[in-house]
Design a protein around this motif. Structure first.
Motif, PDB file in Angstrom:
ATOM      1  N   ASP A 153      -0.778   5.949   2.693  1.00  0.00           N
ATOM      2  CA  ASP A 153      -1.582   4.733   1.655  1.00  0.00           C
ATOM      3  C   ASP A 153      -1.880   4.904   0.059  1.00  0.00           C
ATOM      4  O   ASP A 153      -3.089   6.250   0.368  1.00  0.00           O
ATOM      5  CB  ASP A 153      -2.539   3.547   2.060  1.00  0.00           C
ATOM      6  CG  ASP A 153      -1.576   2.796   3.324  1.00  0.00           C
ATOM      7  OD1 ASP A 153      -0.601   2.855   3.516  1.00  0.00           O
ATOM      8  OD2 ASP A 153      -2.354   2.599   4.247  1.00  0.00           O
ATOM      9  N   SER A 157       0.731  -1.300  -0.552  1.00  0.00           N
ATOM     10  CA  SER A 157       0.085   0.099   0.066  1.00  0.00           C
ATOM     11  C   SER A 157       0.811   1.759   0.087  1.00  0.00           C
ATOM     12  O   SER A 157      -0.170   2.312  -1.080  1.00  0.00           O
ATOM     13  CB  SER A 157      -0.689  -0.389   1.281  1.00  0.00           C
ATOM     14  OG  SER A 157       0.039   0.106   2.427  1.00  0.00           O
ATOM     15  N   ASN A 206      -7.131   3.493  -2.834  1.00  0.00           N
ATOM     16  CA  ASN A 206      -7.961   2.070  -3.978  1.00  0.00           C
ATOM     17  C   ASN A 206      -6.099   1.433  -4.386  1.00  0.00           C
ATOM     18  O   ASN A 206      -6.604   0.606  -5.217  1.00  0.00           O
ATOM     19  CB  ASN A 206      -7.893   3.086  -4.694  1.00  0.00           C
ATOM     20  CG  ASN A 206      -9.695   3.719  -4.235  1.00  0.00           C
ATOM     21  OD1 ASN A 206     -10.084   2.977  -4.148  1.00  0.00           O
ATOM     22  ND2 ASN A 206      -9.954   4.537  -5.307  1.00  0.00           N
ATOM     23  N   TRP A 207      -4.995   1.049  -3.212  1.00  0.00           N
ATOM     24  CA  TRP A 207      -3.829   0.090  -3.510  1.00  0.00           C
ATOM     25  C   TRP A 207      -3.989  -0.962  -4.220  1.00  0.00           C
ATOM     26  O   TRP A 207      -3.662  -1.119  -4.530  1.00  0.00           O
ATOM     27  CB  TRP A 207      -2.939   0.519  -2.517  1.00  0.00           C
ATOM     28  CG  TRP A 207      -3.162  -0.178  -1.177  1.00  0.00           C
ATOM     29  CD1 TRP A 207      -4.457   0.775   0.037  1.00  0.00           C
ATOM     30  CD2 TRP A 207      -3.848  -1.333  -1.166  1.00  0.00           C
ATOM     31  NE1 TRP A 207      -4.629  -0.354   0.745  1.00  0.00           N
ATOM     32  CE2 TRP A 207      -4.391  -1.561   0.347  1.00  0.00           C
ATOM     33  CE3 TRP A 207      -2.688  -2.437  -0.937  1.00  0.00           C
ATOM     34  CZ2 TRP A 207      -3.748  -2.822   1.853  1.00  0.00           C
ATOM     35  CZ3 TRP A 207      -3.235  -3.649  -0.776  1.00  0.00           C
ATOM     36  CH2 TRP A 207      -3.893  -3.409   0.280  1.00  0.00           C
ATOM     37  N   SER A 208      -5.310  -1.677  -3.615  1.00  0.00           N
ATOM     38  CA  SER A 208      -5.112  -2.807  -3.744  1.00  0.00           C
ATOM     39  C   SER A 208      -5.821  -3.213  -4.761  1.00  0.00           C
ATOM     40  O   SER A 208      -5.656  -4.049  -5.690  1.00  0.00           O
ATOM     41  CB  SER A 208      -6.298  -3.478  -2.867  1.00  0.00           C
ATOM     42  OG  SER A 208      -7.532  -2.934  -3.240  1.00  0.00           O
ATOM     43  N   ARG A 209      -6.064  -2.022  -6.017  1.00  0.00           N
ATOM     44  CA  ARG A 209      -6.642  -2.178  -7.443  1.00  0.00           C
ATOM     45  C   ARG A 209      -4.683  -1.991  -7.973  1.00  0.00           C
ATOM     46  O   ARG A 209      -5.115  -2.713  -9.416  1.00  0.00           O
ATOM     47  CB  ARG A 209      -7.725  -1.551  -7.970  1.00  0.00           C
ATOM     48  CG  ARG A 209      -8.872  -1.546  -6.831  1.00  0.00           C
ATOM     49  CD  ARG A 209      -9.836  -0.155  -7.360  1.00  0.00           C
ATOM     50  NE  ARG A 209     -10.888  -0.596  -7.146  1.00  0.00           N
ATOM     51  CZ  ARG A 209     -11.908   0.645  -7.411  1.00  0.00           C
ATOM     52  NH1 ARG A 209     -11.991   1.744  -8.358  1.00  0.00           N
ATOM     53  NH2 ARG A 209     -13.112   0.425  -6.460  1.00  0.00           N
ATOM     54  N   VAL A 248      -1.479  -3.026  -7.019  1.00  0.00           N
ATOM     55  CA  VAL A 248      -0.513  -3.322  -5.980  1.00  0.00           C
ATOM     56  C   VAL A 248       0.205  -4.565  -6.621  1.00  0.00           C
ATOM     57  O   VAL A 248      -0.473  -5.282  -7.003  1.00  0.00           O
ATOM     58  CB  VAL A 248      -0.566  -3.620  -4.298  1.00  0.00           C
ATOM     59  CG1 VAL A 248      -1.548  -4.595  -4.307  1.00  0.00           C
ATOM     60  CG2 VAL A 248       0.873  -3.881  -3.875  1.00  0.00           C
ATOM     61  N   SER A 290       5.107 -13.195  -3.031  1.00  0.00           N
ATOM     62  CA  SER A 290       4.149 -13.482  -2.971  1.00  0.00           C
ATOM     63  C   SER A 290       3.844 -15.135  -4.398  1.00  0.00           C
ATOM     64  O   SER A 290       4.698 -14.950  -4.291  1.00  0.00           O
ATOM     65  CB  SER A 290       3.083 -12.926  -3.987  1.00  0.00           C
ATOM     66  OG  SER A 290       3.313 -12.272  -5.119  1.00  0.00           O
TER      67      SER A 290
END
Length: 221
Positions: A97, A41, A100-103, A105, A221
């Motif tokens: 952060d 993030s 909308n970082w999850s979109r 990263v 990951s």
């Protein structure tokens, strides 16, 4: 934000990128210099020479995230800069952060990219040789991995490099430095050297993984 100075590394030829795959824009003194990858993030992985060659620091640099258009998106201030002492790698810790970082990263891989795998490299730099005008929109080119676990003096000490050749449309150029080498939903390296040719070298995240996690707390990951 002007974004018109000669960047440190861009895709020559190639195509407009249809999606963001972790890519962010790095500006020094209001001029686009490099691409980077949002790996969490508020953490960006990029090339160390993007600041070493431009005098970038927390006071004169910003990260633009969340848009494929040059100089658009969320402008994020940098709280800390962490340079790998023996490799051409750098982590930027943002003050906040990214919205909308999850979109945006993208994770990084502990594995080497397979030989003959076909990752992509994307950036906003000049799209023709000798130009000083960055691309107005994110550009993407295809590469093919020919070797890894090799040495290249510009990449860093030891066998930290991977070698790629152009595969399809476009080649890396001025503006792609620091870009993630993206394949199958994660990055396998950071683009470092040999802009404007069919041959390119990257720094593998396999080699960087321990350092990335120790500095940022972000594991592979």
């Amino acid at each position: 934000m002007a974004g018109t100075a000669q960047p440190a590394g861009a895709v020559i030829g190639g195509n407009s990128a249809g999606y963001l795959r972790g890519q962010v824009q790095i500006f020094v003194n209001d001029s686009y210099q490099c691409a980077g990858t949002l790996i969490a993030s508020n953490w960006v992985l990029t090339a160390r020479h993007c600041f070493d060659n431009t005098g970038g620091n927390v006071n004169n640099s910003l990260v633009a995230a969340g848009e494929r258009t040059l100089a658009k998106g969320h402008l994020m201030a940098i709280a800390g800069i962490y340079k790998e002492p023996f490799q051409d790698a750098m982590l930027l810790n943002l003050w906040q952060d990214v919205p909308n970082w999850s979109r945006i990263v993208v994770g990084y891989s502990l594995a080497y990219p397979p030989i003959n795998s076909t990752p992509s490299i994307s950036g906003w730099g000049a799209t023709t040789r000798g130009s000083t005008t960055p691309a107005s929109f994110l550009r993407i080119c295809g590469m093919r991995v020919t070797d890894y676990n090799i040495h290249h003096y510009l990449v860093g000490a030891g066998n930290s490099a991977m070698r790629m050749v152009s595969y399809g449309s476009g080649v890396p150029g001025q503006g792609d430095s620091g870009a993630g080498i993206y394949w199958l939903d994660k990055i396998y390296g950071v683009h470092i050297a040999n802009n404007e040719t069919d041959l390119a070298y990257g720094l593998t995240t396999h080699y960087l993984a321990d350092w990335i996690e120790a500095v940022s707390g972000v594991g592979p990951s």
